[in-house]
Structures are given as structure tokens and as C-alpha cells.
Write an enzyme that holds these catalytic residues in place. Structure first.
Site, PDB file in Angstrom:
ATOM      1  N   LYS A   1       0.878  -1.024  -0.129  1.00 24.30           N
ATOM      2  CA  LYS A   1      -0.240   0.328   0.087  1.00 24.30           C
ATOM      3  C   LYS A   1       1.169   1.319  -0.083  1.00 24.30           C
ATOM      4  O   LYS A   1       1.723   0.896  -0.029  1.00 24.30           O
ATOM      5  CB  LYS A   1      -1.312  -0.372   1.202  1.00 24.30           C
ATOM      6  CG  LYS A   1      -1.371  -1.086   0.926  1.00 24.30           C
ATOM      7  CD  LYS A   1      -2.369  -1.943   0.078  1.00 24.30           C
ATOM      8  CE  LYS A   1      -3.485  -2.487  -0.206  1.00 24.30           C
ATOM      9  NZ  LYS A   1      -3.494  -3.974   0.663  1.00 24.30           N
TER      10      LYS A   1
HETATM   11  C1  LIG Z   1      -9.462  -4.083  -0.950  1.00 23.34           C
HETATM   12  C2  LIG Z   1      -8.581  -4.326  -0.331  1.00 23.34           C
HETATM   13  N1  LIG Z   1      -9.100  -4.769   0.605  1.00 23.34           N
HETATM   14  C3  LIG Z   1      -9.052  -5.384   2.285  1.00 23.34           C
HETATM   15  C4  LIG Z   1      -7.415  -6.159   1.615  1.00 23.34           C
HETATM   16  C5  LIG Z   1      -5.992  -6.488   3.093  1.00 23.34           C
HETATM   17  O1  LIG Z   1      -5.430  -6.027   3.639  1.00 23.34           O
HETATM   18  P1  LIG Z   1      -4.048  -6.283   4.349  1.00 23.34           P
HETATM   19  O2  LIG Z   1      -3.081  -6.945   3.678  1.00 23.34           O
HETATM   20  O3  LIG Z   1      -3.766  -5.142   5.648  1.00 23.34           O
HETATM   21  O4  LIG Z   1      -5.014  -6.983   5.955  1.00 23.34           O
HETATM   22  C6  LIG Z   1      -6.776  -5.725   0.710  1.00 23.34           C
HETATM   23  C7  LIG Z   1      -5.217  -6.284   0.497  1.00 23.34           C
HETATM   24  O5  LIG Z   1      -4.856  -6.273  -0.447  1.00 23.34           O
HETATM   25  C8  LIG Z   1      -7.337  -4.866  -0.030  1.00 23.34           C
HETATM   26  O6  LIG Z   1      -6.728  -4.625  -1.444  1.00 23.34           O
END
Ligand SMILES: Cc1ncc(COP(=O)(O)O)c(C=O)c1O
Length: 201
Positions: A188
Site C-alpha cells: 500500500k
Molecule cells: C481492497 C482490499 N481490502 C482489504 C485488504 C486487506 O489488507 P491487509 O493485507 O492489510 O489485511 C486488501 C489487501 O490487499 C485489499 O486490497
């Protein structure tokens, strides 16, 4: 170039500012390294002041923040959750695990975002929430969605995993729905290796 870089085509290159090791050292020296230390507080303050969120809690991932959202709205067997057809699995997993049925809504013609015009036809008396994903920081049509939410008395959860410092009509993404989740995963824009936060309005 490291041996790892020579042998792999990278999916992403984590953005580093150069102060990471200094701050990690500071954290280790403080002997408060499991969370709720000085950097946790700095993050809470930053998000609450800079973006005007009512309450922010750091979590170990955006996936965990979405778990909190699913618990907070009391997701139960038989609930229906409207979600975009195009997203990462974590957007809906927490709701599936609590017995909800996911009702996928198609994307806009020219973006991967949920098509707000197609949501109302999917709403039933069992609809508990709409999960929106601002894909790659592109804002979903939040005015239409919040109007629908008010009309039908349903929650809006912003999966703002990609959306730190992104805006809809001047309002920070994550500050418009009832709950929001951000990601600090290394793929991110703002990263901590793995991490996330949960916000409410
Ligand atoms: C749209 C979306 N939601 C949630 C997540 C989950 O994020 P995390 O890896 O911090 O759990 C991601 C991860 O790529 C994502 O792209």
C-alpha cells in the site's frame, strides 16, 4: 541489487522514507513493542486530527479491521451484505465467517468500483450493510450510497485499504460511511510491513 531482487520480478517495491530503522530501534528501546506504545498513539492522533475520524484503532491488518467491523454491526446468519464483484477476498471474508450471504454488485463500466446505480435492486429486508471498496484510491459514488443507506436503514463500511489521503468531494475516504478500514500492508501507499486500522464516524 540483492540476490532476492536478481531472482524475482517484484510485485511491488515498498516505499521507505529512511527513518524506519531509527524508529524501530526507538520502539525496541522503549520496551513497549507489542502495540499501544508511543507510535500507536502517534498513529491514532495523526488519523484523528488529519482526517477528522471520530475514533481510530490500530489493528494488525486491514483484514482484522474488517473483522472488527463485522463484529460491531453484529453480523449474523441470514444477513445479506452487498459488496463489489471486484475486490480482494478480505472485503467480505469477515462477514462470510459469521454466516452472512454476500450479494455481489457489478462494477461501473469504466472502473472496478461498485456501480452505485445497481445497488438498490439488490437490497432486501435482510440487507445489513453495503461494503464499498475505493479501488486504488478511486472514490466510489458515496452520495448515492449514503442516501440508500439512510433510506433503507443499513450500514456502510468503507474498505479504504487503498485510500489513505484520497478524497470524495473534498471529504477523506473512510470518513463518510459508518465504519472504515485501512491497510498498511507493504503493497500500500503508507506501510508498516503489515498493519491496518479501523475508524468510526
Ligand atoms: C481492497 C482490499 N481490502 C482489504 C485488504 C486487506 O489488507 P491487509 O493485507 O492489510 O489485511 C486488501 C489487501 O490487499 C485489499 O486490497
Amino acid at each position: 541489487m540483492t540476490e532476492f531482487e536478481r531472482r524475482h520480478v517484484g510485485f511491488n517495491k515498498p516505499y521507505l522514507t529512511g527513518k524506519e530503522t531509527e524508529y524501530i530501534l526507538e520502539s525496541v528501546k522503549s520496551r513497549k513493542i507489542s502495540g499501544d506504545g508511543v507510535f500507536t498513539k502517534k498513529c491514532h492522533d495523526f488519523f484523528e486530527k488529519r482526517f477528522g475520524f471520530n475514533k481510530v484503532l490500530l489493528t494488525t491488518s486491514c483484514t482484522d479491521a474488517l473483522e472488527m467491523a463485522a463484529i460491531l454491526i453484529n453480523t449474523s446468519q441470514g444477513d445479506e451484505i452487498i459488496a463489489p464483484a471486484y475486490t480482494f477476498v478480505s472485503s467480505v471474508n469477515a462477514f462470510v465467517l459469521r454466516g452472512a450471504k454476500i450479494v455481489f454488485c457489478d462494477s461501473e463500466e469504466k472502473s472496478p468500483n461498485i456501480d452505485a446505480k445497481k445497488i438498490e435492486e439488490l437490497i432486501t429486508p435482510n440487507t445489513k450493510a453495503i461494503v464499498v471498496v475505493h479501488y486504488a484510491g478511486m472514490a466510489v459514488d458515496m452520495d448515492t450510497i449514503m442516501e440508500l443507506a439512510q433510506k433503507h436503514n443499513i450500514y456502510v463500511i468503507e474498505d479504504a485499504a487503498h485510500s489513505i489521503d484520497s478524497y470524495y468531494k473534498g471529504r477523506p475516504l473512510g470518513s463518510i460511511g459508518h465504519l472504515a478500514a485501512f491497510s498498511f500492508h507493504e503493497t500500500k501507499n503508507v506501510i508498516s510491513g503489515e498493519g491496518g486500522n479501523a475508524c468510526n464516524q
